[in-house]
Design a protein around this motif. Structure first.
Motif, PDB file in Angstrom:
ATOM      1  N   GLU A  65       0.830  -1.201   0.000  1.00  0.00           N
ATOM      2  CA  GLU A  65       0.000   0.000   0.000  1.00  0.00           C
ATOM      3  C   GLU A  65       0.869   1.258   0.000  1.00  0.00           C
ATOM      4  O   GLU A  65       0.566   2.232  -0.699  1.00  0.00           O
ATOM      5  N   LEU A  66       1.937   1.237   0.790  1.00  0.00           N
ATOM      6  CA  LEU A  66       2.842   2.375   0.823  1.00  0.00           C
ATOM      7  C   LEU A  66       3.491   2.580  -0.543  1.00  0.00           C
ATOM      8  O   LEU A  66       3.570   3.718  -1.042  1.00  0.00           O
TER       9      LEU A  66
ATOM     10  N   ALA B 246       1.732  10.060   0.726  1.00  0.00           N
ATOM     11  CA  ALA B 246       2.477   9.086   1.514  1.00  0.00           C
ATOM     12  C   ALA B 246       2.707   9.584   2.940  1.00  0.00           C
ATOM     13  O   ALA B 246       2.609   8.810   3.895  1.00  0.00           O
ATOM     14  N   VAL B 247       2.997  10.863   3.081  1.00  0.00           N
ATOM     15  CA  VAL B 247       3.262  11.409   4.418  1.00  0.00           C
ATOM     16  C   VAL B 247       2.024  11.343   5.303  1.00  0.00           C
ATOM     17  O   VAL B 247       2.083  10.813   6.421  1.00  0.00           O
TER      18      VAL B 247
ATOM     19  N   LEU C 242       1.575   9.166   8.765  1.00  0.00           N
ATOM     20  CA  LEU C 242       1.228   9.851  10.010  1.00  0.00           C
ATOM     21  C   LEU C 242      -0.041   9.270  10.633  1.00  0.00           C
ATOM     22  O   LEU C 242      -0.109   9.074  11.851  1.00  0.00           O
ATOM     23  N   SER C 243      -1.049   8.997   9.810  1.00  0.00           N
ATOM     24  CA  SER C 243      -2.291   8.443  10.345  1.00  0.00           C
ATOM     25  C   SER C 243      -2.105   7.007  10.807  1.00  0.00           C
ATOM     26  O   SER C 243      -2.677   6.592  11.819  1.00  0.00           O
ATOM     27  N   PHE C 244      -1.298   6.232  10.093  1.00  0.00           N
ATOM     28  CA  PHE C 244      -1.018   4.848  10.485  1.00  0.00           C
ATOM     29  C   PHE C 244      -0.345   4.833  11.854  1.00  0.00           C
ATOM     30  O   PHE C 244      -0.670   4.010  12.724  1.00  0.00           O
TER      31      PHE C 244
ATOM     32  N   VAL D  63      12.110   5.307   2.464  1.00  0.00           N
ATOM     33  CA  VAL D  63      10.980   6.070   3.005  1.00  0.00           C
ATOM     34  C   VAL D  63      10.644   5.615   4.421  1.00  0.00           C
ATOM     35  O   VAL D  63      10.505   6.432   5.338  1.00  0.00           O
ATOM     36  N   SER D  64      10.485   4.310   4.622  1.00  0.00           N
ATOM     37  CA  SER D  64      10.122   3.810   5.956  1.00  0.00           C
ATOM     38  C   SER D  64      11.248   4.048   6.951  1.00  0.00           C
ATOM     39  O   SER D  64      10.999   4.366   8.121  1.00  0.00           O
ATOM     40  N   GLY D  65      12.501   3.902   6.504  1.00  0.00           N
ATOM     41  CA  GLY D  65      13.632   4.166   7.384  1.00  0.00           C
ATOM     42  C   GLY D  65      13.704   5.620   7.803  1.00  0.00           C
ATOM     43  O   GLY D  65      14.075   5.940   8.944  1.00  0.00           O
ATOM     44  N   SER D  66      13.341   6.525   6.907  1.00  0.00           N
ATOM     45  CA  SER D  66      13.329   7.953   7.237  1.00  0.00           C
ATOM     46  C   SER D  66      12.267   8.255   8.283  1.00  0.00           C
ATOM     47  O   SER D  66      12.483   9.064   9.205  1.00  0.00           O
TER      48      SER D  66
END
Length: 321
Positions: free
Chosen positions: A34-35, A46-47, A51-53, A176-179
Motif C-alpha cells: 500500500e505504501l 504518503a506522508v 502519520l495516520s497509520f 521512506v520507511s527508514g526515514s
C-alpha cells in the motif's frame, strides 16, 4: 494540557518506532505494498498515510509505556512483559490475529516478534546503543540491522503469496520507511522522560476504547477468545509484583533523560542502505530465509522467556520483602 500534549507526542514518537519494526522491518505485505502504491500514484499522500497509520500505533503503544512507568520495570524480562501488552493490543484490538490459531497465536507474533524484535531489539537495544556506543561500533549495529532486514524481507516468498518486491521497489520502500523511523526516534528521544505519568483519566479513557475494540474483534471467536484475559491478568500481576525490584535504573530511566548525540542519528541511514544492498543479492539468487525455522525459534525463545518472566518476580527480592 502541556504535559498531556507532551505525553501524546512522546507516545506518538514511540509508536512510530514500534510501527516501523512491526510493519516495515517485518515486511507485512499489505501495508508495504500500500505504501509503495501510494508512492507511485500519489507521492504527496504518503506522508499523511504514514502519520495516520502511526496514530493507530499510538493507541497500541500506550499500555506498554504506562506499564513501564507505573510498575518501574527495570529488567529485560519486565520489558518483555510490557512489550507483550503492546503485541496483544496490536494483534487483537483492530485485527483478530491472536485468535486465529489459539493458543499459539497468543504468543506469535505478539511475543515472538513484537516483544522480542519490535520492543527489545528495535525500541530498546538499538536506542541504548545510540547512547552508549562509539561511532564505529554503532555503525556496525546499524549495518547488521539493515543486513538482517534485507534478508528477512524474503520471508513471505512463495507460489501463493504476493509477488516479491523488486530491488528498486525495496530500495524506495526502505528509504521512506527508514526515514520515518528516524523521525520517530528523534521525537521519542527529545520528548522522553524517566516516567510516563499518564493520568487516571487517560488510563480509563484508553481502557474503555480497548474494551469496546476487544468486544468487537473477539466476539466472533467467543468463548475461546476469553482465554486471553487471564493471560493478560497474570502479566499485569507479574509486572505489579516486580514494581519494587531492587537495583538498577528503570528501563525508561536508562533511555531518558539521557539522549543520543545528534551525530548518532547520522548513522541511522546505514540500516536502509545496507538492507538495499543485501536484498538484491537474495532476489537475484532467488534465496529465501528459512521462514518456518526462524519463526519456530522466535516462538520457542519468546514462550520460554515469557513464562520465566511471569514467575521470576515472585522469587526475586524486592525493597518490601
Amino acid at each position: 494540557m502541556y504535559s498531556l500534549g507532551r505525553r501524546i507526542a512522546f507516545a506518538y514518537g514511540n509508536a512510530i518506532i514500534l510501527m516501523f519494526f512491526s510493519e516495515y522491518f517485518f515486511l507485512n505485505e499489505s501495508p508495504v505494498f500500500e505504501l509503495l502504491d501510494t508512492l507511485k500514484t500519489a507521492p504527496v499522500l504518503a506522508v499523511p498515510a504514514l502519520l495516520s497509520f502511526a496514530g493507530f500505533y499510538t493507541l497500541f503503544t500506550y499500555p506498554m509505556l504506562v506499564a513501564l512507568s507505573r510498575f518501574n520495570a527495570r529488567s529485560l524480562s519486565g520489558l518483555l512483559l510490557a512489550g507483550t501488552l503492546f503485541g496483544w493490543a496490536t494483534e487483537g484490538l483492530t485485527v483478530p490475529v491472536i485468535y486465529e490459531a489459539m493458543p499459539v497465536s497468543f504468543f506469535f507474533p505478539s511475543v515472538g516478534w513484537h516483544g522480542l524484535i519490535d520492543v527489545l531489539l528495535g525500541w530498546y537495544l538499538v536506542r541504548l546503543a545510540m547512547r552508549k556506543l562509539g561511532w564505529a561500533l554503532l555503525a556496525g549495529v546499524f549495518i547488521l540491522l539493515g543486513a538482517a532486514w534485507g534478508g528477512w524481507a524474503t520471508w513471505y516468498w512463495g507460489p501463493d503469496s504476493m509477488a516479491p518486491l523488486t530491488p528498486q521497489e525495496f530500495a524506495v520502500f526502505a528509504t521512506v520507511s527508514g526515514s520515518f523511523w528516524l523521525v520517530g526516534m528523534v521525537l521519542a528521544d527529545r520528548l522522553g522522560r524517566a516516567d510516563f505519568n499518564a493520568s487516571k483519566w487517560e488510563i480509563w479513557g484508553v481502557g474503555m476504547v480497548y474494551l469496546v475494540l476487544f468486544v468487537v474483534i473477539a466476539m466472533p471467536f467467543f468463548p475461546f477468545s476469553l482465554f486471553i484475559l487471564p493471560l493478560i491478568g497474570v502479566t499485569f500481576l507479574a509486572l505489579w509484583r516486580g514494581r519494587n525490584q531492587t537495583g538498577g535504573a528503570t528501563i525508561l530511566a536508562q533511555l531518558h533523560p539521557q539522549r543520543p548525540p545528534w551525530r548518532a542519528y547520522a548513522l541511522v541511514p546505514l540500516t536502509p542502505l545496507s538492507a538495499a544492498l543485501v536484498y538484491p543479492l537474495m532476489f537475484h539468487a532467488n534465496r529465501q530465509v528459512p521462514t518456518q525455522d526462524i519463526v519456530l525459534g522466535l516462538l520457542s525463545i519468546s514462550a520460554l522467556w515469557f513464562a520465566l518472566a511471569l514467575v521470576a518476580p515472585f522469587f526475586r527480592r524486592t525493597n518490601t520483602d
